[in-house]
Design a protein around this motif. Structure first.
Motif, PDB file in Angstrom:
ATOM      1  N   HIS A  66      -4.574  -6.861 -12.542  1.00 44.43           N
ATOM      2  CA  HIS A  66      -3.993  -7.886 -11.692  1.00 44.43           C
ATOM      3  C   HIS A  66      -2.648  -7.367 -11.213  1.00 44.43           C
ATOM      4  CE1 HIS A  66      -3.693 -12.565 -11.306  1.00 44.43           C
ATOM      5  NE2 HIS A  66      -3.426 -11.952 -10.169  1.00 44.43           N
ATOM      6  N   GLN A  89      -2.240  -9.526  -5.212  1.00 44.85           N
ATOM      7  CA  GLN A  89      -1.748 -10.730  -4.549  1.00 44.85           C
ATOM      8  C   GLN A  89      -0.242 -10.754  -4.439  1.00 44.85           C
ATOM      9  OE1 GLN A  89      -3.265 -13.475  -7.889  1.00 44.85           O
ATOM     10  NE2 GLN A  89      -1.598 -14.623  -6.901  1.00 44.85           N
ATOM     11  N   LYS A 127      -4.926  -4.659  -0.224  1.00 37.46           N
ATOM     12  CA  LYS A 127      -6.094  -5.521  -0.468  1.00 37.46           C
ATOM     13  C   LYS A 127      -7.309  -4.981   0.287  1.00 37.46           C
ATOM     14  CE  LYS A 127      -5.433 -10.072  -0.494  1.00 37.46           C
ATOM     15  NZ  LYS A 127      -5.435 -10.722  -1.811  1.00 37.46           N
ATOM     16  N   ARG A 177      -7.465  -7.882  -8.802  1.00 32.72           N
ATOM     17  CA  ARG A 177      -6.873  -8.775  -7.810  1.00 32.72           C
ATOM     18  C   ARG A 177      -5.496  -8.257  -7.438  1.00 32.72           C
ATOM     19  NH1 ARG A 177      -7.983 -13.552  -5.407  1.00 32.72           N
ATOM     20  NH2 ARG A 177      -6.253 -14.913  -4.870  1.00 32.72           N
ATOM     21  N   TYR A 219      -8.960 -10.894 -14.773  1.00 31.78           N
ATOM     22  CA  TYR A 219      -9.345  -9.695 -14.033  1.00 31.78           C
ATOM     23  C   TYR A 219      -9.119  -8.478 -14.913  1.00 31.78           C
ATOM     24  CZ  TYR A 219      -8.805 -12.978 -10.223  1.00 31.78           C
ATOM     25  OH  TYR A 219      -8.914 -14.075  -9.422  1.00 31.78           O
TER      26      TYR A 219
END
Ligand code: FES
Length: 113
Positions: free
Chosen positions: A16, A60, A46, A58, A13
């Protein structure tokens, strides 16, 4: 070369972001990010990233990042910048980091606090 189901030809990505979601029992020796509502913040972030149309990034959940006393712990690559997050008020600066790479200096993890 084989594309994945999203049509990507290479792994990775542009940015991240990992936010600690680790939970400990109340009698543990160290605090945990989960009790500081890290997962709610991660979910909101998100959503914000998606609403902003950010692609190739991303956000997470991670396990314990081992800076528990300074959490909510967050690290962003490729910059390798560590943040201490406090809540939804951090989202605009984090979205800007994801978008442009601009580091949110006021959120940097400060080990002297
Ligand atoms: S519990 Fe979040 S960094 Fe350890």
């Amino acid at each position: 070369m084989v594309k994945d189901s999203k049509g990507r030809l290479a792994a990775g990505y542009q940015r991240h972001m990992f936010i600690c979601g680790h939970e400990r029992s109340t009698d543990a020796n160290r605090p945990c990010c989960y009790t500081r509502d890290s997962l709610a913040l991660m979910k909101r972030l998100k959503i914000a990233a998606k609403e902003e149309g950010l692609s190739n990034v991303r956000v997470q959940k991670s396990g314990c990042l081992d800076f528990c006393e300074n959490g909510i712990s967050c690290v962003v690559y490729p910059e390798g910048v560590w943040y201490t997050l406090t809540g939804e008020e951090n989202i605009p600066a984090l979205i800007e980091h994801l978008r442009s790479g601009t580091i949110a200096e006021h959120l940097r993890m400060n080990m002297e606090d």
